[in-house]
Design an enzyme around this catalytic site. Structure first.
Site, mmCIF file in Angstrom:
data_model
loop_
_atom_site.group_PDB
_atom_site.id
_atom_site.type_symbol
_atom_site.label_atom_id
_atom_site.label_comp_id
_atom_site.label_asym_id
_atom_site.label_seq_id
_atom_site.Cartn_x
_atom_site.Cartn_y
_atom_site.Cartn_z
ATOM 1 N N ASP A 82 -11.446 -33.502 5.156
ATOM 2 C CA ASP A 82 -12.559 -32.650 4.731
ATOM 3 C C ASP A 82 -12.618 -31.450 5.670
ATOM 4 O OD1 ASP A 82 -14.770 -31.697 3.488
ATOM 5 O OD2 ASP A 82 -16.121 -33.313 4.118
ATOM 6 N N ASP A 134 -11.985 -27.976 -0.593
ATOM 7 C CA ASP A 134 -11.951 -28.268 0.840
ATOM 8 C C ASP A 134 -11.887 -29.762 1.155
ATOM 9 O OD1 ASP A 134 -14.447 -28.834 -0.074
ATOM 10 O OD2 ASP A 134 -15.535 -27.757 1.492
ATOM 11 N N GLU A 135 -11.471 -30.569 0.214
ATOM 12 C CA GLU A 135 -11.580 -32.007 0.406
ATOM 13 C C GLU A 135 -10.499 -32.715 -0.414
ATOM 14 O OE1 GLU A 135 -15.189 -35.144 -0.297
ATOM 15 O OE2 GLU A 135 -15.478 -33.069 -0.888
#
Lengths: 384, 370
Positions: A6, A101-102
């Site tokens: 993350d 983003d993960e």
């Protein structure tokens, strides 16, 4: 073993990287009047003042009047996200991105090549820092659920490994709200029962939980015991993308059903586009009041991820392919299969203005949704 | 009315006309072929309400005059099964008799007077193209038409008629085929300001009616239709309504590389590359390197392929993704031993395949959106 990676305050960190003078100052991405007054991301300096994403910008400004406000550049963040994914894919092909983003990574098969899962997690963190000048928080565990909790635990720049023997000790002290699927309503029920930690929940018998929550009861029981069998599914492996919803009350009105269909199609189309996929076969799933379930499908002339094109097909199935007289409907589902992940499409010699317009519309809508959540923009015909 | 004819000639003419007969129609009468006899001649007439066709039956004997409707599929079946050389037709009040050797058929008939008329070739001013040339031109363009298009009138072939040359163009907006050949005129036909577009079904019928390519085709253009005559066959077709795109704008003026290619080895490589494609992933990467062309294809759940062939290329390395079917369509209509020039601009721009006999084919690649 599963990794959950993350990125830390992703949008804001990318902006800081591009403009080092921002480092150390509170930065809010979004939140200007043009972007409908909602914070898309805030760096950790800004978070110290209580600013967080999805907060109304007016409130964010009051909390942190000296913050630097930056207009989001989603296209650019997406290109950085692709660079991050390239790093992941050097360690394992089993990468399941959840958003820009993960991502989840299954590194079980990579250990003989790159070292233990924890080593791989460290290497990935290190390479993201060295090559992209960004920090990521990494959780390493035997399943997705625990890995995701682990990555959030020591943010930013966190690194938490939960070995299989330590899962219970790791989970027990955490609040029940950390359980995937526990929202306000369920949380209130747990509160009444004075169950505040996962450990307390684990003490409850399965029968009691199913009595309270039905099928979800078993889900909570499993999570509380650290059990989560979900596989890491790389997008390009997905055979279909679908979405369905069960109505609170059965619906007979075709216009209302059509509006729900718009919502379902929007979501499926957005997921297709996020993963650079196009689908060629669309399927409508309908469950009637008596639980009889039917599906109707059609194949398009060419694969598409354009919302409008998928919607037209879905509406045709809904309005023309269901039995002419039918019971009210309790569940509606929409799915797309025969996926093309090449990301390429046949170009045309002459302009296709309609198609180009629809693509642009989708692109802008996706950006707004990505920034401000899916309530921020909707088709005029959708459900309020 | 009585008619004696050669089975082979009758069968050939009947088959030609049956091409226009609609398989599905709300007007049942159009499922027939009309036979017209008079002055020692016999003509078969078919009509699908957009296209009409007249075909003379050669080698007939008759001293009567009259007409009859022949149920197309039934008569075709009869003609296919007969073995004797001579076929006799007789039309009585309510039936048509077909007699051949020891076989006799009596087919009930509808009233021929109800059959919609089909134009004859009456013009004195018309365009002339050698039949062989026209046949080749149609074969080189007809596959690129698109009857599904709603924005443009792409369901036919555009015909640019001039005093000295004829150009045919067809496109489905993903690729474009343009071919030009010498033509001439008889009388003073008017050169149309807007080039007509002829439905691909009519062009296909014209191509078939040109037979072995002997003789000339005569083309007369009117306000709403076109009439083409070749030897004993006349085809009249309504024109496609709507706008044909200005294709000249999409044929590039210049290219960055030109590679001389021979049809057979390239076609073989393309056919191989097509094997590992699927409905969902059509694209094949054409990777141009120094001296080598490599075709890479892969499709989920099927596999991948890599086919290499030497080519005369020494430009910068470049990969263009094409739907190989579009490339194959072009190669299919060329002779295996013939040559053409492959002209490239860039990895995401159109490519042209050009022969030395005025045939240009432009094909768009697959590329990332935006």
């Amino acid at each position: 073993m599963i990794l959950h990676v993350d990125m830390d305050a992703f949008y804001a960190s990318v902006e800081e990287r591009e403009n080092p003078s921002l480092v150390g100052k509170p930065v809010i991405v979004g939140g200007s009047a043009e972007s409908r007054g909602v914070v898309a991301a805030a760096n950790y300096e800004a978070r110290k003042f209580g600013v967080h994403s999805a907060m109304a910008s007016g409130r964010a400004r009051r909390l942190c009047p000296h913050a630097v406000v930056i207009k989001p550049r989603i296209d650019y963040y997406a290109s950085v996200s692709r660079q991050i994914r390239d790093i992941f894919e050097q360690f394992t092909p089993l990468v399941e991105p959840l958003s820009l983003d993960e991502a989840f990574l299954d590194v079980t098969g990579s250990e003989s090549l790159f070292g233990s899962s924890a080593d791989i997690g460290r290497q990935i963190k290190q390479r993201i820092r060295a090559e992209l000048k960004l920090t990521a928080s990494v959780g390493v565990a035997t399943n997705k659920f625990v890995a995701k909790i682990a990555s959030a635990l020591k943010k930013p720049d966190g690194f938490v490994v939960v070995e299989s023997g330590d899962i219970q000790a790791f989970l027990d002290p955490l609040p029940v709200g950390k359980l995937w699927g526990v929202g306000k309503v369920t949380g209130a029920v747990f509160e009444q029962l004075q169950i505040r930690t996962i450990g307390q929940l684990r003490q409850m018998p399965l029968a009691k939980l199913t009595e309270l929550f039905g099928a979800s009861g078993e889900h909570y029981w499993q999570l509380a015991h650290g059990i989560d069998d979900r596989r890491v599914v790389p997008d390009r492996e997905a055979k279909s993308i679908s979405n369905e919803t069960t109505f609170a009350e059965d619906i007979a009105d075709i216009e209302v059903l059509r509006a729900w269909l718009v919502e379902l199609v929007e979501q499926v189309a957005r997921r297709l586009r996020r993963h650079d996929l196009k689908g060629r076969t669309v399927e409508l799933k309908v469950r009637f009041a008596d639980f009889q379930t039917i599906t109707r499908s059609m194949t398009l002339a060419k694969p598409t991820s354009i919302t409008q094109e998928l919607l037209e097909a879905g509406v045709e199935l809904l309005t023309k392919r269901l039995p002419s007289r039918h019971q009210p409907i309790r569940l509606l589902g929409f799915g797309v299969s025969k996926l093309d992940g090449s990301g390429k499409s046949q170009q045309t010699l002459f302009d296709q203005p309609d198609q180009a317009r629809q693509q642009e519309l989708d692109r802008v809508a996706d950006q707004i949704t990505e920034k401000f959540g899916k309530r921020a923009i909707r088709r005029g015909t959708g459900i309020e | 009315m009585q008619l004696t004819c050669q089975r082979n000639s009758l069968t050939a003419a009947f088959q030609t006309v049956s091409g226009v007969v609609p398989t599905r129609t709300t007007k049942d009468i159009l499922k027939n072929v009309k036979l017209q006899v008079g002055g020692g001649k016999a003509t078969l007439i078919g009509n699908d309400s957009e296209i009409g066709m007249r075909c003379d039956v050669p080698d007939v004997e008759s001293d009567s005059r009259g007409e009859a409707l022949l149920p197309t599929s039934r008569v075709l079946a009869v003609l296919r099964e007969l073995t004797d050389d001579v076929v006799k037709l007789e039309v009585t009040g309510d039936a048509t008799w077909i007699r051949c050797g020891y076989s006799e058929f009596r087919l009930s008939a509808e009233d021929p007077a109800d059959f919609p008329p089909v134009a004859t070739f009456e013009d004195a001013d018309y365009f002339v193209v050698p039949a062989a040339a026209l046949r080749l031109m149609i074969r080189r363009t007809i596959f690129a038409t698109d009857s599904e298009s709603t924005r443009y009138a792409l369901g036919g072939i555009q015909m640019e008629l001039g005093p000295e040359k004829l150009t045919l163009a067809a496109t489905d907006s993903r690729r474009l085929a343009v071919v030009t050949a010498a033509s001439s005129i008889v009388g003073r036909p008017e050169i149309p300001a807007v080039s007509p577009v002829i439905p691909s079904k009519a062009m296909g019928l014209i191509e078939k009616s040109l037979g072995d390519g002997t003789g000339e085709a005569h083309i007369a253009l009117h306000q709403n239709d076109i009439v083409v005559r070749c030897m004993g066959t006349t085809i009249a077709s309504q024109l496609v309504q709507g706008r044909f795109p200005d294709y000249r704008k999409v044929v590039p003026d210049s290219y960055n590389s030109t590679i001389d290619m021979v049809v057979a080895p390239f076609f073989s490589a393309v056919r191989q590359a097509m094997i590992v494609t699927s409905e969902e992933s059509r694209g094949v990467d054409f990777e141009f390197g120094k001296g080598t062309l490599r075709l890479n294809s892969q499709a989920a759940d099927i596999g991948q392929s890599k086919i290499e062939m030497p080519i005369a290329y020494d430009g910068p390395e470049m990969t263009i993704t094409f739907d190989p079917r579009y490339v194959a369509d072009f190669l299919k209509v060329l002779d295996a031993g013939s040559q053409f020039h492959l002209k490239l601009i860039s990895h995401d721009d159109r490519a042209a395949l050009v022969t030395d006999d005025n045939y240009t084919y432009v094909v768009m690649p697959l590329s990332r959106d935006r």
